[in-house]
Design a protein around this motif. Sequence first.
Motif: not given
Ligand SMILES: Cc1cc2nc3c(=O)[nH]c(=O)nc-3n(C[C@H](O)[C@H](O)[C@H](O)COP(=O)(O)OP(=O)(O)OC[C@H]3O[C@@H](n4cnc5c(N)ncnc54)[C@H](O)[C@@H]3O)c2cc1C
Length: 456
Positions: A48, A46, A33-34, A14, A41-42, A359-360
């Motif tokens: 997909m 899975s 990014e930390k 995101n 999470t990203s 993610y998608t």
């Molecule tokens: C088991 C599992 C399976 C999934 N499978 C699918 C799938 O197959 N298809 C799909 O579409 N979606 C899937 N998802 C959902 C998808 O992975 C998430 O919705 C998405 O990756 C979330 O992204 P994000 O950027 O919000 O969070 P994140 O990727 O977690 O990014 C947040 C970031 O913030 C950073 N951060 C935290 N605190 C600080 C700070 N103080 N300073 C700087 N940075 C900081 C962290 O280090 C982290 O990198 C799945 C999720 C899980 C857990």
Amino acid sequence: MKHFDVVIVGGGINGCGLLRDLALNGVKTLLIEKGDFSSQTSQSSSKMLHGGIRYLENLDFSLVKEALEEKNLWLKLTPHLCFEREFYLPLYRYSKYAPWMLEAGLFLYDFLSHFQNRPHGMLNAEETLKAIPSIDPKGLKGAGKYYDGIVDDAKLSLECLYDGLLENDVDALNYTEVIETLKLDDGYQVSYKDLLSGNQETIHATFVVFTTGPFTDSLLPKLKIPWKPQLVPSKGIHLWLKHDSIQTTGSVVLTTKDNRVVFVIPQRHAILVGTTETPVDQDIFNISATQKEVDYLISILKQYFPNSNIKEDSIISTFAGVRPLAKEESHSSSLGKVSRHHKIYRPTSHCYVMIGGKYTTFRKMTQELAREIVPRLNYRYKPNLTLNPLRQHSIVPTFSEHDPLNLKMLQKIISTERVKTFDDLISRRLSIIEKAESLKDVMGLSVDQVKNLLKR
Ligand SMILES: Cc1cc2nc3c(=O)[nH]c(=O)nc-3n(C[C@H](O)[C@H](O)[C@H](O)COP(=O)(O)OP(=O)(O)OC[C@H]3O[C@@H](n4cnc5c(N)ncnc54)[C@H](O)[C@@H]3O)c2cc1C
């Protein structure tokens, strides 16, 4: 003090997706990014790109339709990072759905994709056994077949980031933690710390946006951003199994007796198996799978593939992540049923927070934020820019041909793909799923030799 229009905190899909959209619209943006980009999470999904066939059960048609459109878009835009493959949904005598119900669901899935999915099909028991030789034949009635996308989740985030970084006045810092924010009349003062060097800096930003996924509820109060907990964190683990541990020609979707879904997805030279869905209350940064969770997945596999040869040493590696699901007014007691819709909050006039979603659908989610922020900075928002192909590809693409790895390639990756640690290089730039010790077989280089490259 340096100034940016927008500071994005969190470099998962995101954060990286938002950086790209803002950058393409001419916004002066910094992402912080930390850990490494896409290291939480990203990279633990899975993998997909999917509409989410099971959300049809919740009658969540708008989410499924939007996700299918996005899946089909990325399949076209980044064929080196994703591909379409068949998924089999086996039907047993005890299954909750009759074959006609499954077929109706698969038709609806194709319909919601505007028939852009490869068309679904129905198999009888004999055809199912041919497609999935390892599947339990007892009580097998047949299977439904449909198509979804497989993606290298870490790399798609990275390539969105690289694309955004090609614009002027845009930057991103990994291994840098935001440690303090101070609200001013015209924006925020943001202080951050480089976790590798220990250096600290403070900058000014008109807007701060948190895309910190499952870390949001614990982080925001620490930074004194007005915030009530909004997440229903849900942990999921995966296993990478040796490719010969289960015989199947395509991916298999298992519906467990406790009504959960476990995917078995052959990918490259291994099989990805997942996932679980459990509440979490521990520290979730760099979270890993427990033995109990691994045993649970193995027991499901043994139940559905009784003749396969799955042992402890069939496991190449494991990983875990936490779904940043957004709380709803009346949230379901089943984590699997909690909505995958995202939410955007504005806790103060110059701060935004985005959580939830999948993610998608990241491009659509971040577009909603960019559409709001860009005009507030007096720029005109152009919604079609993110439909263009990504301009800087990874030197090692995941699913297309590339030269065998050599020293020169590694040096180029380190200098152009924002690599800081050994794990950044191995896990995300090279997408190697084996443990570090097996590197020698993969590259002909020892761990120490690779670490020396990083020091230069
Ligand atoms: C088991 C599992 C399976 C999934 N499978 C699918 C799938 O197959 N298809 C799909 O579409 N979606 C899937 N998802 C959902 C998808 O992975 C998430 O919705 C998405 O990756 C979330 O992204 P994000 O950027 O919000 O969070 P994140 O990727 O977690 O990014 C947040 C970031 O913030 C950073 N951060 C935290 N605190 C600080 C700070 N103080 N300073 C700087 N940075 C900081 C962290 O280090 C982290 O990198 C799945 C999720 C899980 C857990």
